[in-house]
Design an enzyme around this catalytic site. Structure first.
Site, PDB file in Angstrom:
ATOM      1  N   CYS A 223     -24.648  -7.908 -14.773  1.00 37.72           N
ATOM      2  CA  CYS A 223     -25.324  -6.780 -15.914  1.00 37.72           C
ATOM      3  C   CYS A 223     -26.386  -7.989 -16.557  1.00 37.72           C
ATOM      4  O   CYS A 223     -27.376  -7.442 -17.073  1.00 37.72           O
ATOM      5  CB  CYS A 223     -24.045  -6.880 -16.934  1.00 37.72           C
ATOM      6  SG  CYS A 223     -23.194  -5.323 -16.411  1.00 37.72           S
ATOM      7  N   CYS A 396     -40.775 -15.421 -13.104  1.00 43.72           N
ATOM      8  CA  CYS A 396     -40.156 -14.255 -13.441  1.00 43.72           C
ATOM      9  C   CYS A 396     -38.998 -14.453 -14.486  1.00 43.72           C
ATOM     10  O   CYS A 396     -39.392 -15.227 -15.470  1.00 43.72           O
ATOM     11  CB  CYS A 396     -39.202 -13.805 -12.085  1.00 43.72           C
ATOM     12  SG  CYS A 396     -38.111 -15.142 -11.672  1.00 43.72           S
TER      13      CYS A 396
END
EC number: 2.7.7.80
Length: 443
Positions: A223, A396
């Protein structure tokens, strides 16, 4: 519609004759009351709506009261699961979690509160559950489940619910349940999808029967990496609670050889028939080779945590820190910064001077994408008289996908991007937010 008037199941309790203020009522005139043995008047009132369900009844309720369930993980799955188990009257709940409540938990971990930020999750969950049903015994285990503690802990409960979010813990809990002879109800949720299975129950398969080898660490998404809509683990945790209650009350489960798949976007459930127990399974087979718990982080090649994973794909000389990159910016060194996150994350926040090239397009060698990147680098080069390799940095969220992108770009011919020097930024934009710019949003 007018509110329905419901008579109380029993008259108000009267004081014994002879007590001060007691009504003068002859005891022999009192109506005899025969209640279910083992259930108090308040129990009957509290659980009345489920007591009248024929499949549960008094016998099932008493079985729930005698049951002990271990909840592994007090997060998005564990919170709704524990809430419904406590509400239903399960006698003892063990709550395992080593983490503390964070702000980003609250959209899905519905037992926790803003007032308990920083409090251990097991303790926070126990506090919330006690307000719901004070007649249940709650046992917070503020620890990370590991091979030294898991088996002894699992043996102290009747049923185990795996609400963890990492592969090593799933193997650990499975093996402990098999060795202890306990049924395991397992669920998972990611983005808009969920899964539910019951392992090691009435001859059904265990987790290792279906997944004998762990997936490569770089292919696993949790998650924290992939995101999740908060209601999805709520749905899966509720379904998980349903199966625990069915097993504990004696109804049994339908999912010991069936996988339930939930697609929230389509609003659809699917059932997949699973293979039966594998007689050659190393842990639950006829001749098991796993007879004790092992090092599951080594077995899986990843850490037993639901935090964002950290990969190490590049050599140290192919990477720079956020502090080093800040020096490059301050020195106004000409370069190109490539942001390889998905568009949905770039929309949340990004560095203004970055050039967006999604990793997914690099992985499939998208021609238009590479052409656009080549033009951006070429334009930047024209401002630089230096004939040496032009510096290109890749960023990123956490410094994992940027390493993959560097590997892909290194494999391209010089004709595509020209002579460049490639490095990724360690820790990504979250390291930038932590160490360089405290105003940069964290997500």
């Amino acid at each position: 519609m007018a509110a329905e008037k419901v008579a109380p199941p029993f008259p108000a309790e009267e004081k014994m004759s002879g007590e001060e203020g007691a009504p003068a009522v002859a005891q022999e005139n009192a109506s005899p009351v025969v209640a279910a043995p083992g259930l108090s008047r308040l129990d009957i009132e509290r659980y009345s709506r489920q007591l009248v369900v024929p499949e549960l009844g008094v016998r099932g309720q008493l079985r729930l009261a005698r049951s002990a369930v271990l909840v592994v993980g007090c997060g998005g799955l564990g919170c709704p699961l524990a809430q419904y188990l406590a509400a239903a009257g399960v006698g003892r709940l063990g709550l395992v979690d080593h983490d503390a409540v964070e702000l980003n938990n609250l959209h899905r971990q519905v037992l926790h509160r803003e007032s308990r930020l920083g409090v251990p999750k097991a303790r926070s969950a126990a506090a919330a559950l006690k307000e719901l049903n004070s007649g249940i015994q709650y046992v917070p285990h503020e620890l990370a489940l590991d091979p030294s503690t898991a088996l002894q802990l699992v043996r102290a409960y009747d049923i185990v619910a795996d609400c963890s979010d990492n592969v090593p813990t799933r193997y650990l809990v499975n093996d402990a349940c098999v060795l202890a002879g306990k049924p395991l109800v397992s669920a998972s949720a990611l983005r808009l999808e969920g899964q539910l299975l019951v392992y090691n129950y009435q001859g059904g398969p265990c987790y290792r029967c279906l997944f004998p080898k762990p997936p490569p660490p770089e292919t696993v998404t949790n998650c924290a990496d992939g995101g999740v809509l908060g209601v999805v683990p709520g749905i899966m945790g509720s379904l998980q609670a349903l199966e625990v209650l069915k097993i504990a009350s004696g109804m049994g489960t339908s999912f010991n050889q069936v996988m339930l798949l939930f697609d929230a976007l389509e609003g659809r459930f699917r059932h997949i028939k699973l293979r039966p127990r594998n007689p050659d399974c190393p842990v639950c087979g006829d001749h098991p080779s796993v007879v004790a718990l092992q090092d599951y982080e080594a077995f899986c090649g990843s850490s037993a945590t639901d935090k964002c994973r950290t990969l190490q794909l590049l050599h140290s000389e192919e990477r720079i820190s956020v502090e080093e990159y800040k020096t490059i910016l301050d020195s106004q060194v000409l370069h190109v910064l490539i942001d390889v996150r998905p568009q949905v994350e770039v929309d949340i926040c990004h560095l203004a001077h970055s050039f967006h090239v999604p990793l997914s397009k690099l992985e499939r060698k998208d021609e238009e994408c590479l052409k656009s990147l080549g033009q951006r680098i070429s334009q930047a080069k024209q401002k630089n008289d230096n004939s040496s390799a032009f510096p290109v940095y890749v960023v990123c969220k956490l410094g994992n996908d940027s390493q993959k992108a560097v590997r892909i770009l290194q494999g391209l011919s010089q004709d595509v991007l020209g002579l460049i020097s490639l490095k990724d930024i360690k820790g990504g934009l979250m390291a930038w937010a932590n160490k360089i710019d405290k105003q940069f949003p964290q997500y």
